[in-house]
Design an enzyme around this catalytic site. Structure first.
Site, PDB file in Angstrom:
ATOM      1  N   HIS A 217      54.789  22.930 -31.354  1.00 52.48           N
ATOM      2  CA  HIS A 217      53.714  22.760 -30.378  1.00 52.48           C
ATOM      3  C   HIS A 217      52.716  21.743 -30.864  1.00 52.48           C
ATOM      4  CE1 HIS A 217      55.239  26.829 -29.849  1.00 52.48           C
ATOM      5  NE2 HIS A 217      55.123  26.547 -28.593  1.00 52.48           N
ATOM      6  N   ARG A 537      48.320  31.894 -33.021  1.00 52.24           N
ATOM      7  CA  ARG A 537      48.856  30.585 -33.345  1.00 52.24           C
ATOM      8  C   ARG A 537      48.171  29.943 -34.543  1.00 52.24           C
ATOM      9  NH1 ARG A 537      51.232  27.340 -29.949  1.00 52.24           N
ATOM     10  NH2 ARG A 537      52.541  29.074 -29.428  1.00 52.24           N
ATOM     11  N   ASP A 550      36.616  30.543 -33.135  1.00 56.06           N
ATOM     12  CA  ASP A 550      37.867  30.894 -32.461  1.00 56.06           C
ATOM     13  C   ASP A 550      37.744  30.543 -30.972  1.00 56.06           C
ATOM     14  OD1 ASP A 550      40.425  32.342 -32.084  1.00 56.06           O
ATOM     15  OD2 ASP A 550      39.136  33.536 -30.774  1.00 56.06           O
ATOM     16  N   GLY A 552      39.273  31.626 -28.302  1.00 62.27           N
ATOM     17  CA  GLY A 552      39.246  32.765 -27.382  1.00 62.27           C
ATOM     18  C   GLY A 552      37.906  33.490 -27.414  1.00 62.27           C
TER      19      GLY A 552
END
Ligand SMILES: Nc1ncnc2c1ncn2[C@@H]1O[C@H](COP(=O)(O)OP(=O)(O)O)[C@@H](O)[C@H]1O
Ligand SMILES: O=C(COP(=O)(O)O)[C@@H](O)CO
Length: 574
Positions: A217, A537, A550, A552
């Site tokens: 990715h 990830r 972070d 999120g």
């Protein structure tokens, strides 16, 4: 870089449509991905693979006789949603149960596990093997944390061959697990990949240097070195993999399938030059090379890189490996062509009936819709920044994933004429379905927990909201297994839920309680910059993420703040 697209947000869906249109002899388009276009014997275990898009031929190109029965195809670099996976599995099921196989990524694990639970509850036997071939993504003692890269092919092929050979679900699972135990990969890259619509690659490697230990990715590698010669590269790849010969196997005399995989823009000619030396080195180690593969099996858009996989055969695995395959992007031997299925697909289920709701709850649904509008606008305004911080140690898709989810939630919440609970529940399901990935699944949990507490009767109270947010925090931790301190959105959600409860207990009204809790969430999200990620990830690149919050946790704090402004009457996004 990726040059051709319409709306980047539609890229994965349009790619899947076009892929199915171009390969009607092999695959049928269904909700969530594709299934074989050909009939399979009744009772045969269905092997369902999947993951994010952007890795062609993984995953749709590997569906066909002798290989997968179906592929759940998520958005770019984001796991398919549980809804997508369920839909594909149901369309692929032959009455013999379903074996799920996919690379071991956080979003995939969450979504495939959720789909598996639902299917089991409906009486469909399921089992799962998460592929963990990438030696650079965790130490040997933590093999279960490793991610899946080009070694997917070995595991998928063995699982499918076992299913075709008539093994039951336990047998297929055992063999897929054995194949995974005996597969190891290691990769490098010379330049990063650029997602459609993005201006810059997810990472870059300085001229003349090569990143070592890459994923699929564009995640940063675990190290960097000068670009070696082709022979030097072969030596690096082989040496790394010979450090980890599977238990009970001696390299000398072992029979091995080498897979030299191009990640997107390395030329076949370059791969062949590297493979020439790989073969010499394996032979010098006394290894018997069986059926070498050189080509593209699991790519990462236009990433210039390669990985080497060694699949260490035993007798049972080799017999399965030799069976024929006919999939759009992968053919071996010649299969007996099976009959084409009648084109039926799996039309989306009719929408459930909307439950009764009283006037007060319908009015509150208006506030829910306004909040969904604020969330979508907040994410739109921050999409690039969220992508940027996710790219520091992750895959750079947090902004676009959140954007897809928030937009779908707003559309679903606006489309339904219902009470507050049902409006938010529809939005939660749409968010999880369209966003996919880790955060899509988790935001689905948060919003549906709040929706359950709001219900469809009466004006929701601060106590309902507080309980809903607390349920959401507990649900996210039960589901994703992260705790406070792991550098995830839990680090903002838990302080937010606790502060909301505290402020409510102290007698604050909703806008005041929410605003103060949002400030706590924002502080907590900021403080995640000092943490090392232990989940998701970013974990393999923990040090790189120091100093960056972070993603999120940051997006959660942004949303909490924006809703606080709405409740105070200060946010005009709605
Ligand atoms: N196990 C987990 N529990 C809670 N949150 C998690 C977990 N794993 C990852 N996350 C959150 O998900 C965010 C990334 O979301 P997203 O971009 O959707 O991920 P991915 O692209 O890895 O699927 C991280 O920043 C982190 O906050
Ligand atoms: O791209 C993938 C999804 O991973 P997330 O955990 O959702 O980021 C993976 O399926 C590999 O394709």
């Amino acid at each position: 870089m990726t040059r051709i697209w319409n709306d980047p947000a539609d890229f994965a869906d349009e790619m899947t449509d076009g892929f199915a249109a171009a390969n009607g002899r092999h695959v049928q388009r269904v909700t969530g991905g594709v299934v074989r276009a050909t009939e399979s014997p009744r009772g045969q275990v269905a092997v369902v693979v999947g993951g994010g898009s952007g890795h062609y031929p993984a995953f749709g190109g590997l569906v066909g006789q002798g290989l997968a029965h179906g592929a759940a195809m998520g958005n770019l670099f984001a796991s398919p949603s549980a809804q997508q996976i369920q839909a594909v599995a149901k369309a692929a099921d032959n009455g013999g149960g379903v074996l799920f196989a996919y690379g071991n990524y956080a979003g995939d694990v969450l979504n495939f596990d959720a789909a598996q639970e639902h299917l089991r509850a409906e009486g469909v036997p399921c089992a799962t093997v998460a592929v963990t071939d990438d030696v650079s993504s965790a130490a040997l003692e933590e093999r279960h944390k490793r991610r899946g890269i080009a070694g997917d092919l070995a595991v998928f092929r063995i699982a499918a061959a076992a299913a075709e050979a008539g093994h039951d679900l336990d047998g297929v699972e055992r063999l897929a697990r054995l194949a995974n135990e005996r597969t190891r990969s290691f990769g490098v890259a010379f330049s990063g990949c650029t997602l459609p619509g993005a201006d810059e690659p997810l990472f870059s490697v300085p001229e003349g240097r090569m990143a070592i230990g890459l994923g699929i990715h564009g995640e940063p590698g675990i190290g960097e070195t000068d670009v070696p010669t082709a022979d030097g590269l072969a030596e690096l790849l082989v040496a790394k993999l010979l450090e980890e010969v599977p238990d009970g196997t001696a390299a000398a005399g072992a029979r091995v399938v080498p897979i030299l995989n191009g990640l997107g823009s390395l030329k076949y000619e370059e791969l062949f030059v590297v493979y020439r030396r790989v073969a010499q080195l394996l032979e010098a180690a006394g290894i018997v090379i069986v059926d070498p593969h050189v080509g593209e099996y699991c790519t990462s858009f236009d990433m210039a890189g390669t990985s080497l996989t060694l699949f260490w055969l035993d007798q049972e695995l080799e017999a399965l490996w030799e069976t024929p395959v006919d999939a759009p992007a992968y053919r071996r031997g010649s299969v007996n062509p099976a009959q084409l299925k009648a084109a039926k697909g799996n039309a989306a289920a009719d929408a459930d009936a909307v439950p009764e709701a009283d006037e007060a709850s319908r009015e509150a649904a208006g506030v829910v819709r306004a909040a969904l509008g604020v969330i979508a606008a907040t994410i739109d305004a921050n999409v690039d920044e969220l992508g940027r911080i996710d790219a520091v140690a992750g895959d750079g898709d947090h902004g676009i994933g959140m954007q897809r989810g928030a937009k779908a939630a707003l559309t679903a919440g606006t489309a339904v004429d219902a009470g507050a609970g049902t409006t938010l529940a529809r939005a939660a399901a749409a968010w999880a379905d369209k966003a996919g990935g880790t955060s899509g699944a988790l935001w689905g949990v948060i919003l549906s927990s709040v929706a359950n507490r709001l219900g469809d009767n009466g004006k929701p109270t601060l106590a309902d909201l507080t309980a809903g947010v607390a349920d959401g925090a507990k649900g996210v931790m039960d589901y994703g297994k992260a705790e406070v301190g792991d550098k995830t959105l839990v680090d903002a959600l838990v302080p937010f839920a606790e502060a909301l409860q505290r402020n409510a207990d102290a007698g604050a009204d909703l806008p005041t309680a929410w605003k103060a809790a949002a400030e706590d969430a924002a502080r907590a999200a900021k403080a995640t910059a000092d943490l090392l990620p232990r989940m998701g990830r970013a974990r393999p690149h923990a040090e790189k993420s120091l100093g960056t919050p972070d993603p999120g946790a940051h997006s959660l704090a942004l949303i909490a703040t924006a809703i606080g402004e709405l409740l105070e009457g200060r946010n005009d996004h709605a």
